[in-house]
Enzyme design. Sequence first.
Site, PDB file in Angstrom:
ATOM      1  N   ASP A  88       0.745  -1.167  -0.057  1.00 35.66           N
ATOM      2  CA  ASP A  88      -0.509   0.320   0.226  1.00 35.66           C
ATOM      3  C   ASP A  88       0.925   1.442  -0.299  1.00 35.66           C
ATOM      4  OD1 ASP A  88      -2.992   1.134   0.533  1.00 35.66           O
ATOM      5  OD2 ASP A  88      -1.268   1.964   1.536  1.00 35.66           O
ATOM      6  N   GLU A  90       2.111   5.352  -0.104  1.00 40.59           N
ATOM      7  CA  GLU A  90       1.881   6.328  -0.437  1.00 40.59           C
ATOM      8  C   GLU A  90       2.261   6.991  -1.064  1.00 40.59           C
ATOM      9  OE1 GLU A  90      -1.224   7.309   1.781  1.00 40.59           O
ATOM     10  OE2 GLU A  90      -1.281   5.057   2.439  1.00 40.59           O
ATOM     11  N   ALA A  91       1.469   8.561  -1.795  1.00 45.56           N
ATOM     12  CA  ALA A  91       2.546   9.314  -2.196  1.00 45.56           C
ATOM     13  C   ALA A  91       2.234  11.042  -2.255  1.00 45.56           C
ATOM     14  CB  ALA A  91       1.501   8.855  -3.896  1.00 45.56           C
ATOM     15  N   ASP A 186      -2.940   1.283  -6.951  1.00 46.42           N
ATOM     16  CA  ASP A 186      -1.052   0.838  -6.481  1.00 46.42           C
ATOM     17  C   ASP A 186      -0.462   0.951  -7.839  1.00 46.42           C
ATOM     18  OD1 ASP A 186      -0.834   1.224  -3.279  1.00 46.42           O
ATOM     19  OD2 ASP A 186      -2.591   1.023  -3.536  1.00 46.42           O
ATOM     20  N   HIS A 244      -3.942   5.873   6.386  1.00 48.57           N
ATOM     21  CA  HIS A 244      -2.920   6.337   5.321  1.00 48.57           C
ATOM     22  C   HIS A 244      -1.886   6.367   5.487  1.00 48.57           C
ATOM     23  CE1 HIS A 244      -6.466   7.448   2.894  1.00 48.57           C
ATOM     24  NE2 HIS A 244      -7.144   8.241   4.602  1.00 48.57           N
ATOM     25  N   ASP A 249      -1.804   0.701   6.713  1.00 49.80           N
ATOM     26  CA  ASP A 249      -2.718   0.580   6.186  1.00 49.80           C
ATOM     27  C   ASP A 249      -2.672  -1.023   5.082  1.00 49.80           C
ATOM     28  OD1 ASP A 249      -3.982   3.176   5.757  1.00 49.80           O
ATOM     29  OD2 ASP A 249      -3.030   4.074   3.800  1.00 49.80           O
TER      30      ASP A 249
END
Length: 360
Positions: A88, A90-91, A186, A244, A249
């Site tokens: 998972d 994050e960006a 993703d 998040h 996550d």
Amino acid sequence: MNSTKPSKVRRDDDDVDPFMTKLSRKNGEVNRMRIAALRKKLFDNQLSSDGTDKVLQRRLKNFYKRQLYAESQRQISQPSLEYIAVIDFEATTEETKGFDYPHEIIEFPIVLIEVKNVSVIGEFHEYVKPVLNPKLSKFCRTLTGISQKLVDRADEFPQVFARAVKFLEERVFGTKWAILTDGPWDMSRFLFKQCELSGVPFPRWARKWINIRKVHANYYNVGKPKKIMLMLEDLGLKFDGSLHSGIDDTRNIARIALSLLEDGCDIVTNERLLEPVENEEKSIANSYKRKNLEAQRKSNDSKTVNLDDNQETLASLHAQLHGLEVSKTKRRIRRKEIAPDHNSEEEDTESLLRYFSLQT
Ligand code: AMP
Ligand code: MG
């Protein structure tokens, strides 16, 4: 007087597998149970009685199925996968920007599940330094809990990605494994775009993945695919950590996957990338192969290998028969595309001669 009433269909019980009859009878029994009865049955059999009625039904059906298989000494089929790698990302993000925002991966977590033992066997976790937007927006920091310091200290994507691939290579490459994510984004968006941006070939193994939302919705028969929180809620679980946060996550998605496995679900890939991949490993390998093949063909063509009499005859007959140029047919013979061995060459010539003589 002729009757128009259809005659009764006689059920031939000899044709019905008694095992399947037992199984469907048990499933019918479970379908008619109220939630209290489901909980009691599960509790009596030392199984978790957490979750909604749909989840409990599926769990109990799976229990009976296993029991019936064991009683009848039938082999239950092996799971399709040996390992599942939950990811998972994050960006970078901005509150007001739409779908076109150039997201860059800033957190790269993997939680590895061994299907056989229904357990987590390893974790990979690194932060990633973004290049296009090195300063995280306040919105992004608040949403993900990732500080500026964490990404400043981190390596850029190609280095982190290489270590993530090594982690997988050492544990799952060569086995039956797949990536599992919460939704399609993703792989199809974050990894795809990041690979393009960083000039890293998009890996073949990332073209297909398991979208856990679909698996959960289908297996527990709960209607539309749901977000992490709601999937957990169906299972009677609560989110552990902060939503998040990439690693939190991932761990929570892994908990959902473990519940599905525990309840007998055979998790398999259910989504794949549809866009053509310019910089994909496979297409690069194929283009090398193609180039090599072309080079080989060119060098073969340039070689003026003389054909023997038999081959010359075969070439001219084959060309006439198929309305082809003799020179092209000769090239095909040199490349061994026609008449690969001497025996068949003779046979071909013979049959061609016979055919040709019949035509003229
Ligand atoms: P998630 O896996 O749901 O934590 O989200 C992955 C990434 O999607 C986040 O790191 C953000 O870059 C982006 N994202 C998720 N939710 C939002 C949101 N509400 N607004 C903007 N970006 C978001
Ligand atoms: Mg996340």
